[in-house]
Design an enzyme around this catalytic site. Structure first.
Site, PDB file in Angstrom:
ATOM      1  CG  ASP A   1     -10.866  -0.561   5.669  1.00 25.34           C
ATOM      2  OD1 ASP A   1      -9.935  -1.148   6.261  1.00 25.34           O
ATOM      3  OD2 ASP A   1     -11.995  -1.051   5.550  1.00 25.34           O
ATOM      4  CB  SER A   2      -8.830  -1.720   0.253  1.00 25.23           C
ATOM      5  OG  SER A   2      -7.643  -2.153   0.880  1.00 25.23           O
TER       6      SER A   2
ATOM      7  CE  LYS B   1      -3.451  -3.993  -7.224  1.00 24.54           C
ATOM      8  NZ  LYS B   1      -2.940  -4.566  -5.993  1.00 24.54           N
TER       9      LYS B   1
ATOM     10  CG  ASP C   1      -3.299  -8.065  -6.440  1.00 21.36           C
ATOM     11  OD1 ASP C   1      -4.435  -7.557  -6.317  1.00 21.36           O
ATOM     12  OD2 ASP C   1      -2.248  -7.421  -6.290  1.00 21.36           O
TER      13      ASP C   1
ATOM     14  N   GLY D   1      -2.281 -10.046  -1.597  1.00 22.56           N
ATOM     15  CA  GLY D   1      -3.665 -10.359  -1.231  1.00 22.56           C
ATOM     16  C   GLY D   1      -4.372 -11.244  -2.248  1.00 22.56           C
TER      17      GLY D   1
ATOM     18  NE  ARG E   1      -4.760   0.361  -1.676  1.00 19.89           N
ATOM     19  CZ  ARG E   1      -4.727  -0.917  -2.067  1.00 19.89           C
ATOM     20  NH1 ARG E   1      -3.988  -1.273  -3.091  1.00 19.89           N
ATOM     21  NH2 ARG E   1      -5.438  -1.815  -1.443  1.00 19.89           N
TER      22      ARG E   1
ATOM     23  CE  LYS F   1      -4.181  -1.517   2.427  1.00 19.31           C
ATOM     24  NZ  LYS F   1      -5.004  -1.242   3.602  1.00 19.31           N
TER      25      LYS F   1
END
Ligand code: IMP
Length: 199
Positions: free
Chosen positions: A70-71, A174, A154, A152, A180, A13
């Site tokens: 937060d995702s 991406k 992905d 994660g 994001r 991130k």
């Protein structure tokens, strides 16, 4: 350069945020780099709530503007799960590949594989102001993990129009389309407005 503290230990991130916000003169630093080590409990039930909780905790501790993302991944046939629980899906014992496997397992025999990634970015300033933005990226869940990059979920998040998963894209590819990336784009517009009103 204005310094924002990222309310996350996630190096991926940090890299994604730095790449985008760096372009507008904002330096994004980790909490550890300024001597803060805290895990904020994500007790909210929405991405908006959790994003605000995290940013608030860090602005209070650091006295610097704090930015939180937060995702999570929302899968339609699972009624939006894992959603805000994406990082904790299946409990503490699982790693990213384990969570991907669990997701595929839980989707076996269910119909539609449509899903979306959601990201809500919130920045809290020491004076109490907040700027927030949301981004979404629609896709489907692949039948098996594919690709090596990213993190994660992905490897299982498939983009039908590209015929690739997020993990098969370069970071630049991406960022250009991700939840994001989109949230940060919207955030950038709002932050520019905010900087104007502030000066
Ligand atoms: P949190 O925002 O730190 O609560 O956690 C979000 C979780 O959602 C991550 O740990 C990942 O499991 C998942 N997630 C969020 N964004 C992405 C992404 O861009 N790719 C893959 N997984 C993601």
């Amino acid at each position: 350069m204005e310094k924002f503290v990222l309310a996350s230990h996630n190096v991926h991130k940090l890299a994604e945020m730095s790449a985008i916000l760096g372009k507008m003169g904002v330096e994004v630093v980790s909490p550890a780099s300024i001597g803060i080590d805290v895990d904020v409990e994500e007790t909210g039930t929405t991405f908006e709530e959790n994003s605000l909780l995290k940013a608030k905790a860090i602005v209070e501790l650091s006295g610097l503007p704090a930015i939180a993302d937060d995702s999570g991944l929302c899968v339609d046939c699972l009624n939006g799960a894992p959603g805000v629980y994406s990082a904790r899906y299946g409990g503490e014992g699982l790693d990213d590949p384990g969570r991907c496997r669990l997701l595929l397992e839980n989707m076996k025999g269910l119909g539609t594989r449509t899903a979306k990634f959601v990201s809500v970015i919130t920045c809290c300033f020491p004076n109490g102001d907040t700027v927030a933005a949301r981004g979404e990226c629609p896709g489907t869940i692949a039948y098996a993990p594919m690709g090596e990059s990213g993190f994660g979920y992905d490897p299982v998040f498939f983009l039908p129009e590209r015929k690739k998963t997020f993990a098969q894209l370069t970071p630049e590819e991406k960022n250009a389309i991700s939840h994001r990336g989109r949230a940060l784009e919207a955030f950038q517009v709002k932050l520019t407005e905010y900087f104007k009103t502030r000066s």
